[in-house]
Design a protein around this motif. Structure first.
Motif, short mmCIF file in Angstrom:
data_model
loop_
_atom_site.label_atom_id
_atom_site.label_comp_id
_atom_site.label_asym_id
_atom_site.label_seq_id
_atom_site.Cartn_x
_atom_site.Cartn_y
_atom_site.Cartn_z
N ARG A 177 41.62 39.10 37.64
CA ARG A 177 42.31 37.82 37.43
C ARG A 177 43.62 37.92 38.19
N LYS A 184 30.38 28.89 28.33
CA LYS A 184 29.57 28.67 29.54
C LYS A 184 28.22 29.36 29.42
N PRO A 195 38.26 32.83 34.35
CA PRO A 195 37.65 33.38 35.57
C PRO A 195 37.81 32.42 36.74
N ARG A 196 37.63 32.96 37.95
CA ARG A 196 37.80 32.20 39.19
C ARG A 196 37.06 30.87 39.17
N ASP A 197 35.80 30.87 38.71
CA ASP A 197 35.00 29.63 38.82
C ASP A 197 35.35 28.62 37.74
N SER A 198 36.21 28.98 36.77
CA SER A 198 36.66 28.00 35.79
C SER A 198 38.08 27.53 36.08
N ARG A 199 38.69 28.09 37.13
CA ARG A 199 40.07 27.73 37.45
C ARG A 199 40.15 26.50 38.31
#
Lengths: 419, 419
Positions: free
Chosen positions: A260, A198, B230-234
């Motif tokens: 996480r 990313k 990470p949160r934004d890739s989940r």
């Protein structure tokens, strides 16, 4: 400054050769620990080593060591593992192992003598998917004893026998004691997550491995009629659980980007559409790089679950399944990795590993650090796992530079210096 | 005012006799629809009826009718059912049936002639646990045709054959057409919930049966590594689901005491502690007495689920499994029940039934109402089901008073009046 360079074409070709061992039709690999395919991969790297005049050794758990010539003294280990998940990728473990072999060859090509001896290690059974626990070889090396775990695989094969067969297949290897003295450890690995991709960066400077807490949570209430039972007469275990989990999902990760938090398993009983659940369970996987934050979030989880249990008239049981403290890598070795990336003008960022690695065990006994390269979509433990060739070569080049630099830094450390 | 009184001892003794048919060791009953035990219970009530000179009839689905003498015209039906859950209680259905028989006897004891003929009904297969759907006999009566449903039970026995055997066992019964004209319907039943017991009241004046919406909800995201992602890739399906359910649990019932909201089944895939869930599902059971509130909460549920799906990058699927509109009972018959309780000086409150009953089907074709009595702890569909003897007798007394009053009120209604 010592001069040496990796041969990218040689390394990429080696990766292809090893991917064929236990290779699957779509490019993945099936090379479980101590299997015939694992033995074949170990034999191939031993043959490659001997062809370059390197010596081959192994210890009682079949960790494999390759060193150049007759260098003596506690070595800087570099390496990874060669076993895979049952439908694993071709880079997980193999990249770090073959890049380390490329480092040995690059040093040999230019007859470089490092200030600390450099030795390649292939840790046994990192995946743990055939025989639990994972990181078995590095755990045993760090502890000096075999870790407790599964004695047989799912087909009934004995671990003891599988290790003996694996060791016997490497005829002529020198015997090494389990956990001999080492100066340090460096490991190159694929990230197995999406951060570097990313960010568009080829290199991650791994500062440590985050801590992990695994919990099994069970709410117990009472079954009742979904149509007739008013809110204040309910002891709804599913309501208590989802109410708490909803709050935690909305609080933990949005409130702390390094955290996480995963509720992977959800189960309710009696599992009927028109019956209020008597019992609802979940597992929780919590990770954080900072031990104090890990403890604070653990406490937050327990408080929110407890409040929800009380509010819904349920009892709460929390079982601790795993508690692994965060590993913080050695500052000197992390600096060696960072300096190597800078000298190669490879853009990088500091990163904390979300996954376990052999470096987690070894960091407890010796200065350790890791290098990450991105993998496509962050996908790993999957046949679709893919690393761009330029990132493979970049990772090996950083490993080479960091190895030379670390060998220099470690030579200047006094005995008994902090890890 | 007509004078008649129930014989409490006679009724309680009858309840004991019927509880012995399919009786279980700890006081419960196992009397599935159309089973030998069900046929035995039907035969016993037919024998009791003939002994009093009452006539016995049945229709094509084995609904059983008992009338005093030769009364003619569309009757006021009173009754309930005699089948039970596999490990059911001795009061669910049997109370309403035997109290209705006690009403017939009490009227006969004093030779009371009601202004509308009164007839007892034993509806077939109310429970639906052997052959789905439940309330089969009353549904068929209301619709004039057999409802679609299971053709065989779990042992392979045919519904068609089971009904034929049940009908054949009642030799000499008069044949009645399915869904003959009736003037109204009254049913006494145990509450199967905790409201009356908590309020310390012996009688519930049932105003209607709440509406029910059953939904199957599935969130679909993507599996990923719990430690590295990470949160934004989940795209965490379990997080999306629990986040929405938590909000709904905290909003729906606390915000509307008449609402019932239950997530009875929770499932996640791949069901692994360290893998972000690819899919998470639940069932939802939503009930409300007011159709507009049922629709509004249904919309709220869909909005909150949809918002959570978007916020977690998941797709959302909602399947409507059941949509039953609320039944509002006939004001005249509800008033007849209330007046009867008042005359007997029995404390009562108006209540909406949370559970389905045969009165739900019948209220669609004729003026209907119900009487509830409390059951201990609100427990039903369980061998522990228990009703205080004084509440049994109170319920039967209200049924008697309401029957006489309703027969009077119905006689004054013109044909085609609203239900």
């Amino acid at each position: 400054m010592v001069s040496a360079a990796v041969d990218g074409a040689r390394l990429l070709s080696r990766l292809d050769s090893f991917a064929a061992i236990g290779g699957l039709a779509n490019g993945g690999v099936d090379r479980p620990a101590f299997s015939p395919a694992d033995r074949q991969a170990r034999s191939l790297i031993a043959d490659l080593a001997r062809a370059r005049g390197f010596s081959v050794a192994q210890d009682s758990i079949a960790n494999l060591f390759i060193r150049r010539g007759a260098e003596i003294g506690a070595p800087l280990l570099i390496g990874s593992h060669l076993d895979s998940q049952p439908t694993g990728g071709r880079f997980d473990g193999a990249l770090g192992t073959l890049a380390a072999f490329e480092v040995l060859e690059a040093l040999e090509d230019r007859s470089v003598r490092t200030e600390t001896p450099v030795e390649l290690v292939v840790w046994s059974n990192e995946e743990g998917s055939r025989f639990a626990p994972g990181a078995m070889g590095s755990r045993a090396f760090a502890a000096g004893v075999m870790p407790a775990g599964a004695e047989r695989d799912s087909n009934g094969a004995e671990l003891r026998v599988a290790i003996a067969e694996t060791r016997a297949a490497l005829a002529g290897a020198v015997e090494r004691p389990l956990g001999f003295p080492i100066a340090g450890y460096l490991e190159l690995h694929i990230e197995q997550g999406p951060i570097l991709e990313k960010a568009g960066l080829p290199i991650g400077i791994v500062e440590g491995i985050q801590g992990t807490t695994w919990l099994a949570v069970t709410m117990t209430g009472e079954s009742s009629h979904a149509g007739t039972t008013p809110r204040d007469s309910r002891r709804d275990a599913a309501a208590a659980l989802v109410s708490a989990l909803g709050r935690l999902q909305d609080a933990i990760m949005p409130g702390d980007p390094a955290a996480r938090f995963t509720a992977g398993r959800l189960v309710s009983k009696p599992d009927s559409i028109n019956v209020v659940a008597r019992q609802a369970s979940c597992t929780l996987d919590l990770r954080h790089p900072q031990p104090e934050r890990l403890a604070a979030i653990d406490a937050q989880i327990r408080a929110v679950l407890s409040e929800a249990a009380i509010s819904h008239g349920c009892s709460l049981d929390i079982e601790l399944l795993l508690a692994a403290s965060p590993a913080v890598f050695n500052a000197d070795l992390v600096a060696a990795v960072e300096t190597a990336a800078e000298r190669l003008q490879l853009p990088s960022q500091r990163i904390v590993s979300g996954a376990f690695h052999d470096a987690l065990s070894i960091s407890a006994i010796a200065p350790s650090a890791m290098i990450f390269v991105p993998c496509r979509g962050g996908i790993s433990h999957n046949e679709r796992e893919f690393v761009e060739p330029e990132h493979v070569v970049a990772g090996a080049a950083v490993l080479l530079g960091a190895t030379i630099d670390a060998a220099h830094r470690l030579a200047r450390r006094g005995p008994g210096a902090s890890n």
